[in-house]
Design a protein around this motif. Structure first.
Motif, PDB file in Angstrom:
ATOM      1  N   VAL A 237       0.863  -1.142   0.038  1.00 63.02           N
ATOM      2  CA  VAL A 237       0.093  -0.020  -0.089  1.00 63.02           C
ATOM      3  C   VAL A 237       0.753   1.136   0.087  1.00 63.02           C
ATOM      4  N   ARG A 238       1.885   1.239   0.815  1.00 63.46           N
ATOM      5  CA  ARG A 238       2.768   2.400   0.843  1.00 63.46           C
ATOM      6  C   ARG A 238       3.398   2.772  -0.470  1.00 63.46           C
ATOM      7  N   GLN A 239       3.685   1.680  -1.054  1.00 62.64           N
ATOM      8  CA  GLN A 239       4.364   1.809  -2.239  1.00 62.64           C
ATOM      9  C   GLN A 239       3.635   2.406  -3.440  1.00 62.64           C
ATOM     10  N   VAL A 240       2.302   1.967  -3.420  1.00 65.58           N
ATOM     11  CA  VAL A 240       1.118   2.498  -4.411  1.00 65.58           C
ATOM     12  C   VAL A 240       0.973   3.760  -4.161  1.00 65.58           C
ATOM     13  N   TYR A 241       0.990   4.249  -2.918  1.00 59.85           N
ATOM     14  CA  TYR A 241       0.842   5.745  -2.603  1.00 59.85           C
ATOM     15  C   TYR A 241       2.059   6.694  -3.043  1.00 59.85           C
ATOM     16  N   MET A 242       3.212   6.116  -3.011  1.00 65.28           N
ATOM     17  CA  MET A 242       4.462   6.603  -3.231  1.00 65.28           C
ATOM     18  C   MET A 242       4.448   6.977  -4.906  1.00 65.28           C
ATOM     19  N   GLU A 243       4.026   5.672  -5.549  1.00 62.26           N
ATOM     20  CA  GLU A 243       4.022   6.036  -6.915  1.00 62.26           C
ATOM     21  C   GLU A 243       2.782   6.735  -7.439  1.00 62.26           C
ATOM     22  N   LEU A 244       1.767   7.236  -6.671  1.00 64.34           N
ATOM     23  CA  LEU A 244       0.759   8.210  -7.004  1.00 64.34           C
ATOM     24  C   LEU A 244       1.290   9.390  -6.767  1.00 64.34           C
ATOM     25  N   ASP A 245       1.954   9.569  -5.619  1.00 62.81           N
ATOM     26  CA  ASP A 245       2.621  11.103  -5.174  1.00 62.81           C
ATOM     27  C   ASP A 245       3.370  10.909  -4.144  1.00 62.81           C
ATOM     28  N   SER A 246       4.954  11.088  -4.670  1.00 64.38           N
ATOM     29  CA  SER A 246       5.981  10.625  -3.713  1.00 64.38           C
ATOM     30  C   SER A 246       5.945  11.600  -2.122  1.00 64.38           C
ATOM     31  N   SER A 247       5.257  12.835  -2.670  1.00 59.38           N
ATOM     32  CA  SER A 247       5.172  13.659  -1.194  1.00 59.38           C
ATOM     33  C   SER A 247       4.260  13.425  -0.125  1.00 59.38           C
ATOM     34  N   LEU A 248       3.474  12.247  -0.710  1.00 62.48           N
ATOM     35  CA  LEU A 248       2.421  11.759   0.444  1.00 62.48           C
ATOM     36  C   LEU A 248       2.998  11.294   1.527  1.00 62.48           C
TER      37      LEU A 248
ATOM     38  N   VAL B  52       3.164  10.115   8.346  1.00 65.39           N
ATOM     39  CA  VAL B  52       3.580   9.841  10.182  1.00 65.39           C
ATOM     40  C   VAL B  52       4.137   8.709  10.164  1.00 65.39           C
ATOM     41  N   SER B  53       4.650   8.396  11.401  1.00 64.53           N
ATOM     42  CA  SER B  53       5.472   7.015  11.909  1.00 64.53           C
ATOM     43  C   SER B  53       4.446   5.921  11.120  1.00 64.53           C
ATOM     44  N   LEU B  54       5.425   5.035  10.457  1.00 62.11           N
ATOM     45  CA  LEU B  54       4.710   3.650  10.214  1.00 62.11           C
ATOM     46  C   LEU B  54       4.877   2.616  11.242  1.00 62.11           C
ATOM     47  N   ALA B  55       5.245   2.847  12.261  1.00 62.20           N
ATOM     48  CA  ALA B  55       5.070   2.037  13.371  1.00 62.20           C
ATOM     49  C   ALA B  55       3.954   1.573  13.623  1.00 62.20           C
ATOM     50  N   SER B  56       3.619   0.408  14.064  1.00 58.80           N
ATOM     51  CA  SER B  56       2.355   0.011  14.181  1.00 58.80           C
ATOM     52  C   SER B  56       1.687   0.267  15.460  1.00 58.80           C
ATOM     53  N   SER B  57       2.159   0.943  16.387  1.00 58.92           N
ATOM     54  CA  SER B  57       1.741   1.094  17.861  1.00 58.92           C
ATOM     55  C   SER B  57       2.076   2.810  18.139  1.00 58.92           C
ATOM     56  N   SER B  58       2.611   3.375  17.277  1.00 56.72           N
ATOM     57  CA  SER B  58       3.128   4.623  17.604  1.00 56.72           C
ATOM     58  C   SER B  58       2.823   5.520  16.681  1.00 56.72           C
ATOM     59  N   VAL B  59       1.953   5.510  16.042  1.00 55.96           N
ATOM     60  CA  VAL B  59       1.357   6.751  15.191  1.00 55.96           C
ATOM     61  C   VAL B  59       1.376   8.065  15.732  1.00 55.96           C
ATOM     62  N   GLN B  60       2.365   8.933  15.085  1.00 56.94           N
ATOM     63  CA  GLN B  60       1.928  10.189  15.555  1.00 56.94           C
ATOM     64  C   GLN B  60       1.802  11.485  14.506  1.00 56.94           C
ATOM     65  N   TYR B  61       0.640  12.152  14.792  1.00 55.31           N
ATOM     66  CA  TYR B  61       0.175  13.275  13.615  1.00 55.31           C
ATOM     67  C   TYR B  61       1.448  14.337  13.520  1.00 55.31           C
ATOM     68  N   PRO B  62       1.713  14.687  12.795  1.00 52.63           N
ATOM     69  CA  PRO B  62       2.529  16.060  12.620  1.00 52.63           C
ATOM     70  C   PRO B  62       1.763  17.130  12.909  1.00 52.63           C
ATOM     71  N   SER B  63       2.438  18.272  13.155  1.00 51.13           N
ATOM     72  CA  SER B  63       1.814  19.699  13.531  1.00 51.13           C
ATOM     73  C   SER B  63       0.914  20.180  12.684  1.00 51.13           C
ATOM     74  N   THR B  64       1.238  20.088  11.266  1.00 48.51           N
ATOM     75  CA  THR B  64       0.365  20.391  10.010  1.00 48.51           C
ATOM     76  C   THR B  64      -0.341  19.216   9.587  1.00 48.51           C
ATOM     77  N   THR B  65      -1.645  19.507   9.131  1.00 42.43           N
ATOM     78  CA  THR B  65      -2.652  18.561   8.751  1.00 42.43           C
ATOM     79  C   THR B  65      -2.081  17.824   7.448  1.00 42.43           C
ATOM     80  N   PRO B  66      -1.684  16.357   7.394  1.00 43.33           N
ATOM     81  CA  PRO B  66      -1.144  15.558   6.460  1.00 43.33           C
ATOM     82  C   PRO B  66      -2.376  15.472   5.341  1.00 43.33           C
ATOM     83  N   ARG B  67      -1.799  15.145   4.228  1.00 44.50           N
ATOM     84  CA  ARG B  67      -2.742  14.759   3.114  1.00 44.50           C
ATOM     85  C   ARG B  67      -2.997  13.329   3.099  1.00 44.50           C
ATOM     86  N   LEU B  68      -1.967  12.463   4.003  1.00 45.90           N
ATOM     87  CA  LEU B  68      -2.378  11.072   4.103  1.00 45.90           C
ATOM     88  C   LEU B  68      -1.651  10.625   5.363  1.00 45.90           C
ATOM     89  N   THR B  69      -2.455   9.832   6.151  1.00 46.32           N
ATOM     90  CA  THR B  69      -2.107   9.102   7.408  1.00 46.32           C
ATOM     91  C   THR B  69      -2.216   7.885   7.014  1.00 46.32           C
TER      92      THR B  69
END
Length: 394
Positions: free
Chosen positions: A227-238, A245-262
């Motif tokens: 899934v991550r690879q497909v999103y990267m191919e769609l738009d690497s800036s995502l 956000v962190s891709l760790a399974s149990s420690s997802v942290q939102y950045p200070s600015t609203t992301p386009r993709l979490t």
């Protein structure tokens, strides 16, 4: 001492945890009896490195339980032939071990939350004439619960009269809000993820992102790399350092600015992601449905087509018949290629999905408001009260 038993999947285990938390709050001691297989140990125990699968293993679970037991049992319903007989034998064999556990802890009653993990302790309760209470999560009763229900002192099912409230995290009620504008969407497929929902999210992402919709996607650990690879191919800036956000399974942290993709594989604290969403695309497991109801989160349900007795379809139907969400089956979502005899491949009917999404968006505030009136209390409290009152009358 109270026994809580059952599990295998997150839906059952979420109920076990909610009831255990309520017992703990009341200072009522409890132990847990589950299985070495399924997700039981991940929720309530330690990952035990043991080859002695013929004996029960124990592990501590913090403050919730005085002791946790994980037995060598597995599911029966989906097996055939010798494997089914072996599973039945393992269940019956475990009953004798559970008798010793009951004696050791002076067990007064058993609360079953269903799933194959519940078999030995529930059967032992019947044999030893201990009060058995059952929580049935789904609109259609599970095979084990249907067999045990006639012997139970009470069966709690939020889909049927007298409609006891569903045990959900208090945080869901605390983070409830009425949705008034469609700005974010969450795709979830259960704790293991769902390829059908992942594929849908990937195909509709370009159009959603073009609208400025924030996508939150829980895809499951097994499908995370794809899934991550497909999103990267769609738009690497995502998924760059600033917007991901962190891709760790149990420690997802939102950045200070609203992301386009979490994007994340799995997070035990899923409510914090659901609370940020305005619309949800999800399976129709009971715990997921009731959690979304508690959050007042309008949802399009895509039931898992192979669930036992098609119970996810009936779970979703309970709400969609009342105008409290929408549903589309996987079969309805797919359309066969022009010549199905030459290819069994299918493509998603995106027009049908976006029509549903538009319908939900048009009635967003109305549905969200109606959902807020369905569940107002945590069912674990009322169910525990009923159980303790029943035991007091014993």
């Amino acid at each position: 001492m109270i026994v809580i038993t059952g599990g295998g999947t997150g839906g059952h285990l979420a109920i076990a945890r909610a009831l255990a938390q309520e017992l703990h709050k009341r200072k009522i001691p409890a132990i847990y009896i589950g299985s070495l297989y399924g997700q039981d140990q991940m929720w309530f125990g330690q990952r035990l490195e043991s080859n002695e699968l013929d004996s029960s293993s124990t592990g501590k679970s913090g403050e919730l339980f005085q002791e946790c037991y994980f037995l060598n049992t597995s599911g029966v319903v989906n097996k055939k032939g010798f494997k089914k007989l072996a599973s039945i034998y393992a269940q019956l064999r475990a009953v004798w071990g559970v008798r010793k556990i009951f004696a050791k802890h002076g067990v007064q009653a058993v609360i079953s939350v269903g799933g194959f993990s519940a078999g030995p302790a529930s059967l032992a309760a019947i044999m030893l004439k201990k009060p058995l209470f059952i929580h049935e999560q789904n609109a259609i009763q599970g095979r084990l619960n249907s067999l045990l229900a006639p012997f139970a002192k009470a069966v709690f099912n939020s889909f049927h009269p007298p409609f006891p409230p569903y045990p959900i995290k208090q945080e869901a009620l605390q983070r409830r809000r009425i949705r008034t504008k469609f700005q974010s969407i969450i795709f979830i497929g259960g704790s293991q993820g769902a390829k059908a929902i992942n594929d849908l999210a990937l195909q509709v992402a370009p159009k959603l992102l073009a609208r400025g919709i924030h996508i939150i996607h829980q895809c499951g650990e097994r499908d995370l790399d794809r899934v991550r690879q497909v999103y990267m191919e769609l738009d690497s800036s995502l998924l760059d350092a600033r917007e991901s956000v962190s891709l760790a399974s149990s420690s997802v942290q939102y950045p200070s600015t609203t992301p386009r993709l979490t994007l994340f594989g799995f997070d035990k604290d899923l409510i914090k992601h659901l609370a940020k969403a305005d619309i949800c695309i999800a399976r129709a497991g009971a715990s997921s449905i009731w959690e979304n109801v508690a959050l007042s989160l309008p949802t399009i349900y895509i039931p898992y087509p192979y669930a036992a007795n098609n119970h996810q379809y009936h779970n979703a139907s309970y709400f969609t018949r009342q105008g409290l969400g929408l549903m589309i089956t996987e079969q309805e979502l797919h359309k066969l290629e022009a010549n199905p005899k030459e290819s069994l491949e299918s493509t998603l009917d995106l027009a049908k999905f976006f029509a549903l999404l538009s319908q939900l968006e048009s009635n967003l505030t109305e549905i969200s408001t109606a959902l807020s009136q369905v569940i107002t209390t945590n069912g674990a409290e009322s169910i525990t009260t009923d159980i303790m009152q029943a035991l007091a009358r014993k």
